[in-house]
Structure formats: structure tokens, C-alpha cells
Scaffold this motif. Structure first.
Motif, PDB file in Angstrom:
ATOM      1  N   ARG A  27      14.971  -1.996   0.903  1.00  0.00           N
ATOM      2  CA  ARG A  27      15.005  -0.654   1.491  1.00  0.00           C
ATOM      3  C   ARG A  27      13.723  -0.495   2.305  1.00  0.00           C
ATOM      4  O   ARG A  27      12.652  -0.233   1.768  1.00  0.00           O
ATOM      5  CB  ARG A  27      15.114   0.410   0.407  1.00  0.00           C
ATOM      6  CG  ARG A  27      16.412   0.360  -0.381  1.00  0.00           C
ATOM      7  CD  ARG A  27      16.507   1.524  -1.344  1.00  0.00           C
ATOM      8  NE  ARG A  27      16.417   2.785  -0.624  1.00  0.00           N
ATOM      9  CZ  ARG A  27      15.998   3.924  -1.195  1.00  0.00           C
ATOM     10  NH1 ARG A  27      15.611   3.917  -2.453  1.00  0.00           N
ATOM     11  NH2 ARG A  27      15.958   5.033  -0.492  1.00  0.00           N
ATOM     12  N   VAL A  28      13.876  -0.677   3.591  1.00  0.00           N
ATOM     13  CA  VAL A  28      12.737  -0.659   4.499  1.00  0.00           C
ATOM     14  C   VAL A  28      12.947   0.448   5.515  1.00  0.00           C
ATOM     15  O   VAL A  28      14.021   0.556   6.119  1.00  0.00           O
ATOM     16  CB  VAL A  28      12.568  -2.019   5.209  1.00  0.00           C
ATOM     17  CG1 VAL A  28      11.362  -1.979   6.127  1.00  0.00           C
ATOM     18  CG2 VAL A  28      12.413  -3.139   4.193  1.00  0.00           C
ATOM     19  N   ALA A  29      11.946   1.284   5.690  1.00  0.00           N
ATOM     20  CA  ALA A  29      11.982   2.374   6.672  1.00  0.00           C
ATOM     21  C   ALA A  29      11.047   2.034   7.823  1.00  0.00           C
ATOM     22  O   ALA A  29       9.946   1.513   7.608  1.00  0.00           O
ATOM     23  CB  ALA A  29      11.574   3.693   6.032  1.00  0.00           C
ATOM     24  N   GLY A  30      11.500   2.305   9.024  1.00  0.00           N
ATOM     25  CA  GLY A  30      10.701   2.011  10.219  1.00  0.00           C
ATOM     26  C   GLY A  30      10.479   3.252  11.058  1.00  0.00           C
ATOM     27  O   GLY A  30      11.328   4.139  11.116  1.00  0.00           O
ATOM     28  N   SER A  31       9.344   3.341  11.700  1.00  0.00           N
ATOM     29  CA  SER A  31       9.038   4.461  12.591  1.00  0.00           C
ATOM     30  C   SER A  31       8.336   3.930  13.837  1.00  0.00           C
ATOM     31  O   SER A  31       7.710   2.868  13.812  1.00  0.00           O
ATOM     32  CB  SER A  31       8.162   5.505  11.895  1.00  0.00           C
ATOM     33  OG  SER A  31       6.916   4.953  11.537  1.00  0.00           O
ATOM     34  N   ARG A  32       8.466   4.685  14.913  1.00  0.00           N
ATOM     35  CA  ARG A  32       7.862   4.313  16.196  1.00  0.00           C
ATOM     36  C   ARG A  32       7.132   5.527  16.743  1.00  0.00           C
ATOM     37  O   ARG A  32       7.661   6.651  16.702  1.00  0.00           O
ATOM     38  CB  ARG A  32       8.924   3.838  17.180  1.00  0.00           C
ATOM     39  CG  ARG A  32       8.370   3.381  18.535  1.00  0.00           C
ATOM     40  CD  ARG A  32       9.468   3.129  19.551  1.00  0.00           C
ATOM     41  NE  ARG A  32      10.377   2.079  19.136  1.00  0.00           N
ATOM     42  CZ  ARG A  32      11.589   2.297  18.659  1.00  0.00           C
ATOM     43  NH1 ARG A  32      12.015   3.540  18.510  1.00  0.00           N
ATOM     44  NH2 ARG A  32      12.373   1.294  18.322  1.00  0.00           N
ATOM     45  N   ARG A  33       5.958   5.336  17.307  1.00  0.00           N
ATOM     46  CA  ARG A  33       5.188   6.424  17.899  1.00  0.00           C
ATOM     47  C   ARG A  33       4.626   5.978  19.242  1.00  0.00           C
ATOM     48  O   ARG A  33       4.013   4.913  19.345  1.00  0.00           O
ATOM     49  CB  ARG A  33       4.045   6.842  16.965  1.00  0.00           C
ATOM     50  CG  ARG A  33       3.166   7.962  17.526  1.00  0.00           C
ATOM     51  CD  ARG A  33       2.231   8.485  16.451  1.00  0.00           C
ATOM     52  NE  ARG A  33       1.398   7.414  15.911  1.00  0.00           N
ATOM     53  CZ  ARG A  33       0.217   7.072  16.421  1.00  0.00           C
ATOM     54  NH1 ARG A  33      -0.256   7.696  17.493  1.00  0.00           N
ATOM     55  NH2 ARG A  33      -0.487   6.101  15.878  1.00  0.00           N
ATOM     56  N   VAL A  78      10.216   0.955   0.863  1.00  0.00           N
ATOM     57  CA  VAL A  78      10.458   2.089  -0.035  1.00  0.00           C
ATOM     58  C   VAL A  78      11.204   1.656  -1.291  1.00  0.00           C
ATOM     59  O   VAL A  78      11.646   2.508  -2.070  1.00  0.00           O
ATOM     60  CB  VAL A  78      11.245   3.192   0.706  1.00  0.00           C
ATOM     61  CG1 VAL A  78      10.434   3.737   1.860  1.00  0.00           C
ATOM     62  CG2 VAL A  78      12.573   2.658   1.222  1.00  0.00           C
ATOM     63  N   SER A  79      11.386   0.365  -1.478  1.00  0.00           N
ATOM     64  CA  SER A  79      12.072  -0.117  -2.674  1.00  0.00           C
ATOM     65  C   SER A  79      11.045  -0.538  -3.724  1.00  0.00           C
ATOM     66  O   SER A  79       9.840  -0.515  -3.491  1.00  0.00           O
ATOM     67  CB  SER A  79      12.979  -1.301  -2.327  1.00  0.00           C
ATOM     68  OG  SER A  79      12.212  -2.407  -1.896  1.00  0.00           O
ATOM     69  N   VAL A  89       5.681  -7.846   2.030  1.00  0.00           N
ATOM     70  CA  VAL A  89       5.283  -6.448   1.887  1.00  0.00           C
ATOM     71  C   VAL A  89       5.532  -6.032   0.444  1.00  0.00           C
ATOM     72  O   VAL A  89       6.662  -6.073  -0.039  1.00  0.00           O
ATOM     73  CB  VAL A  89       6.063  -5.531   2.848  1.00  0.00           C
ATOM     74  CG1 VAL A  89       5.579  -4.088   2.708  1.00  0.00           C
ATOM     75  CG2 VAL A  89       5.908  -6.020   4.281  1.00  0.00           C
ATOM     76  N   GLU A  90       4.489  -5.631  -0.240  1.00  0.00           N
ATOM     77  CA  GLU A  90       4.613  -5.262  -1.632  1.00  0.00           C
ATOM     78  C   GLU A  90       5.420  -3.970  -1.781  1.00  0.00           C
ATOM     79  O   GLU A  90       5.632  -3.240  -0.813  1.00  0.00           O
ATOM     80  CB  GLU A  90       3.224  -5.078  -2.245  1.00  0.00           C
ATOM     81  CG  GLU A  90       2.415  -3.928  -1.656  1.00  0.00           C
ATOM     82  CD  GLU A  90       1.712  -4.281  -0.356  1.00  0.00           C
ATOM     83  OE1 GLU A  90       0.976  -3.415   0.167  1.00  0.00           O
ATOM     84  OE2 GLU A  90       1.908  -5.426   0.142  1.00  0.00           O
ATOM     85  N   ALA A  91       5.867  -3.709  -2.982  1.00  0.00           N
ATOM     86  CA  ALA A  91       6.630  -2.490  -3.264  1.00  0.00           C
ATOM     87  C   ALA A  91       5.777  -1.269  -2.950  1.00  0.00           C
ATOM     88  O   ALA A  91       4.640  -1.143  -3.401  1.00  0.00           O
ATOM     89  CB  ALA A  91       7.074  -2.483  -4.723  1.00  0.00           C
ATOM     90  N   GLY A  92       6.338  -0.364  -2.141  1.00  0.00           N
ATOM     91  CA  GLY A  92       5.608   0.828  -1.719  1.00  0.00           C
ATOM     92  C   GLY A  92       4.561   0.573  -0.660  1.00  0.00           C
ATOM     93  O   GLY A  92       3.833   1.497  -0.283  1.00  0.00           O
TER      94      GLY A  92
END
Length: 452
Positions: free
Chosen positions: A75-81, A102-103, A131-134
Motif C-alpha cells: 500500500r503505497v501512496a504517491g504525491s506530486r508538487r 502506508v502498509s 522502504v520501511e513500514a510507515g
């Protein structure tokens, strides 16, 4: 997307099935399957059971990798700015990407890729370690364009690989962002145009609202108003304290006319005549808004942009700031029109009372020159920048026919200038101010002072 904002989307498998996962086999994985099948066939023909075991191992290993990777539920969330989201031509913007796990499970090796139009540069790719949890990872890249326009960024994609490199799956995010590349603007000197209306910010001409008790336009009392301005008759009528509107600031008006006719320009690219006209119109719009003018953008089609105030003019200071952004966004995507004449723009301007008129024209024939000459209102200042297509394509001198049409415009009261390739708008603006003035010319403010 505005700087500081973010759009978060959850990663998803676009294939939606095991068939898509099998399609993610890499060259190594397909080679293992083919080798396993070949070994199994040879084992059957030769009657070698040990070879059959080897073949089954080679064929099954990629399939196991596919099944494990397919069932992985990162469960991976991505954002762009974007910083900033609106940039001039030739300037760089930085795109910041952020990935959040986020998993409760750590991820494996992730390959991150963002889709960008080719005019903004190469497609950026990044390799993210476990990528570690959180945890989160942040990367960034730069984009730059020599062509104005609105360019979509996205979707963001993640490529998942198994430890053996047998399978590769792509999971996409749904968020898109838009980078707006606006025309480049030049800083212009403050010149005084004879005949232009004086408004606050360039003078202090005001229109009185009091011509007698019958002409009073009262408003509600505000803290700090002089009690001597209280209008008792209106107070009794409305049941609340009302005061007189004694003075109303009158903002000077400026119309910027942009000729977008396709037949009036030749050539394409950032150095084309049409791009110079668009950049010039943007520069004048910004300059006049900074001087406190109420400004509108008009095209040859008669369209008035942004059209929020009366007759398309900007209103108050806050509205001017918003309208400036809308105008620059409009100029970022403006293109050639299919029109053949300027009659629609003339119909909008012939009503009079438009104040200062600054126009950017392409090729003008005799008929259009006559029409443009009639656009200039009596007592109002009018400046025309004429771009001859042949001059821009060949790089030669301005033709005699163009000079004759410029003379006709000057006789009608225009301050008309021919624009050559590579010309600076600031230099032309100063050149116009140095010309002998008539009722519509640009002049210096005094003998020793600077530009006003």
C-alpha cells in the motif's frame, strides 16, 4: 498543481488479473520458462528423469515469482508538487515526488517513473531502495519548455520486481497535474501617453458623486467614517446610519488587442512572429496592471478576456491580480484563429471610451489598414506594433508597402512601429516615446525628467 499542494492516490494494478501478471515476465523469466520446457521435452525423449527435474525447476521458478509478486499487497501512496505551477517560457520548474509506504510491511526495490510530455525533457526514472513500514522517500526533477502551453504531468508509475528479476509489474497512480508555461514578459519603462485617461495610480483624477441631494449615492456607515458625512434623510429611510459617497476613484482603462489571424503570420517555433506578438501583449498587460490600469485583453475574433469586469475590464486590485493570472493562462494556450479580418475587434472598439489602445498586428493589407486606422478613437492614445511576415521569414528590411501602411496609421493618430526579428519590446517602447508627438504620441514627461 499549486506549489505546496499535493494529490495523493493509491497504487493499483492496471491489469486486474493473473494474465496481466504473466505478461510481466521479463526476458530472463521467459528464457527460464523456455529452457524448462525444452529440458522437459528432451527428458521425455531421452528418458532422463534427472533432466526432467531440472526442466521443471526452470519452468516453475518464474511462475512462482509471478504468483508471489502478483499477490504482493504494497500500500503505497504517491504525491506530486510543482514549484511553481506557472513559469515563463525558458524557465525551469521543479517537480517534487513523494512516496509513502502506508502498509505494515516493508517494500522491495521500487522503480519510479513519471510521464511528462517530450517538450519538457526526458522521462524521469528513479530507483528507490527498500522502504520501511510507515516510511517515505522523496525525489525531484526539473522540467523546462521553450514553448508556451499547458502540459499534463502523470500518471506516476511504480515498477515492482522480484528478487530474481523474473517478473516486472507496473502499478499506476491516478493523479495528474498541469504545468502552465506562460509567455516571457519584458519590463517596460513608464511612459506618458498623451490622450490617455488619468486614473488613480497614474494621476488623481476623480469623478465627484455629489451634484446635489438628488444625486447622492449613500452607503452604509463604516467604522472611521467622518460623522459630518452622515446623510440623515437616507438614514431615516433605510433605518441604519448612511454616509455620502463623496468621491469615487476612476481607474484608467487600457485595451490590449492581439491579432491572432493565421493568415497574418508565417513560421512556427519560439522565434516566430506570432510568439513575439503574444509575448509583447503579455508584457503590456503586466505593465499596465502594475500602473493601476483597468485592463482587458481583446483578440481579432472580438473575444474579451478574462471578461470578469464590466465590458471585460478588470475591476479592483484583488480582481486585477486574479485577472492577470487568467490572462496569462489564456495567452499560454492562445493559437491562430481562422478569421481573415479585424472587423469583429472593430465592432467592439467603435463604441468609444476604451481609453488607451495597444495593438499587436500581423500582416495588414489595404482593407485591414483602413479598418485599423478607424479603430483609434478621437482623443485616445493608440500604439500599434506591426509584424510583417516576410520580414520575419527572410530577415530583410521592412518592405515599402509596409512603410506606406505605417504612414497611413500615423496619419490617423496611431503611434505605429514596425517590428523586426529579434527586436526588444522595451527598445520599441522607448523608440515610440522618442517620436515627435501628436495628440496620440508618446512623449517624455518634461525636459529633464525620466519616464512617467
Amino acid at each position: 498543481m499549486p506549489a505546496g499542494g499535493s494529490a495523493v492516490a493509491e497504487g493499483k494494478d492496471p491489469g486486474g488479473g493473473m494474465r496481466a501478471a504473466l505478461g510481466g515476465l521479463t526476458t530472463r523469466g521467459r528464457s527460464f520458462v523456455a529452457a524448462g520446457v525444452a529440458a522437459a521435452v528432451c527428458a521425455y525423449v531421452l528418458g532422463q528423469s534427472d533432466l526432467l527435474r531440472v526442466g521443471l525447476l526452470l519452468a516453475v521458478l518464474p511462475l512462482i515469482c509471478v504468483a508471489v509478486l502478483y499477490r504482493t499487497r504494497y500500500r503505497v501512496a504517491g504525491s506530486r508538487r510543482l514549484s511553481p505551477s506557472r513559469v515563463p517560457v525558458g524557465s525551469e520548474a521543479r517537480v517534487h515526488l513523494r512516496m509513502d509506504n502506508v502498509s505494515r510491511l516493508p517494500t522491495g526495490l521500487l522503480m519510479l517513473q513519471d510521464h511528462v510530455p517530450y517538450v519538457l525533457g526526458p522521462r524521469p526514472r528513479f530507483v528507490l531502495d527498500r522502504v520501511e513500514a510507515g516510511g517515505r522517500r522523496e525525489v525531484s526533477y526539473r522540467v523546462r519548455s521553450d514553448l508556451r502551453g499547458r502540459y499534463p504531468l502523470g500518471p506516476l508509475q511504480l515498477r515492482l520486481n522480484d528478487p530474481f528479476g523474473m517478473c516486472e509489474l507496473t502499478r499506476s497512480f491516478s493523479a495528474f497535474d498541469t504545468l502552465t508555461v506562460i509567455p516571457r514578459t519584458e519590463s517596460l519603462p513608464y511612459v506618458r501617453l498623451v490622450g490617455e485617461a488619468q486614473g488613480h495610480g497614474d494621476g488623481q483624477q476623480r469623478s465627484l458623486a455629489l451634484a446635489g441631494d438628488d444625486d447622492i449615492i449613500p452607503r452604509s456607515y463604516r467604522y472611521g467614517d467622518d460623522l459630518r458625512r452622515v446623510h440623515w434623510r437616507s438614514t431615516a429611510r433605510y433605518g441604519e446610519l448612511m454616509v455620502r459617497r463623496e468621491e469615487q476613484p476612476q481607474r484608467a482603462r487600457c485595451t490590449v488587442l492581439l491579432d491572432t489571424r493565421g493568415i497574418a503570420y508565417q513560421g512556427v517555433g519560439p522565434d516566430a512572429a506570432f510568439e513575439w506578438a503574444v509575448s509583447g501583449a503579455a508584457s503590456v498587460l503586466v505593465h499596465m496592471l502594475e500602473r493601476g490600469y483597468s485592463v482587458r485583453l481583446l483578440t481579432d475574433t472580438g473575444s474579451s478576456l478574462p471578461g470578469e469586469g464590466a465590458d471585460g475590464f478588470t475591476g479592483g486590485a484583488q480582481e486585477s491580480a486574479d485577472s492577470a493570472g487568467l490572462m496569462m493562462d489564456t495567452l499560454a494556450v492562445v493559437d491562430h484563429s481562422d478569421g481573415e479580418g479585424l472587423s469583429s475587434a472593430y465592432d467592439v472598439l467603435r463604441g468609444g471610451g476604451e481609453g488607451l489602445l495597444v495593438a499587436f498586428f500581423g500582416d495588414l493589407d489595404d482593407e485591414q489598414t483602413t479598418l485599423v486606422a478607424r479603430m483609434r478613437q478621437r482623443g485616445g492614445a493608440a500604439v500599434a506594433f506591426v509584424l510583417d511576415s516576410e520580414t520575419w521569414v527572410t530577415g530583410g528590411a521592412v518592405a515599402g508597402e509596409v512603410e506606406d501602411r505605417l504612414v497611413r496609421l500615423r496619419e490617423a493618430g496611431w503611434t505605429a512601429l514596425a517590428v523586426s526579428p529579434g527586436s526588444s519590446l522595451r527598445a520599441l517602447w522607448e523608440q515610440a516615446g522618442a517620436q515627435p508627438g501628436d495628440s496620440a504620441g508618446i512623449r517624455l514627461n518634461g525636459d529633464t525628467g525620466g519616464w512617467s
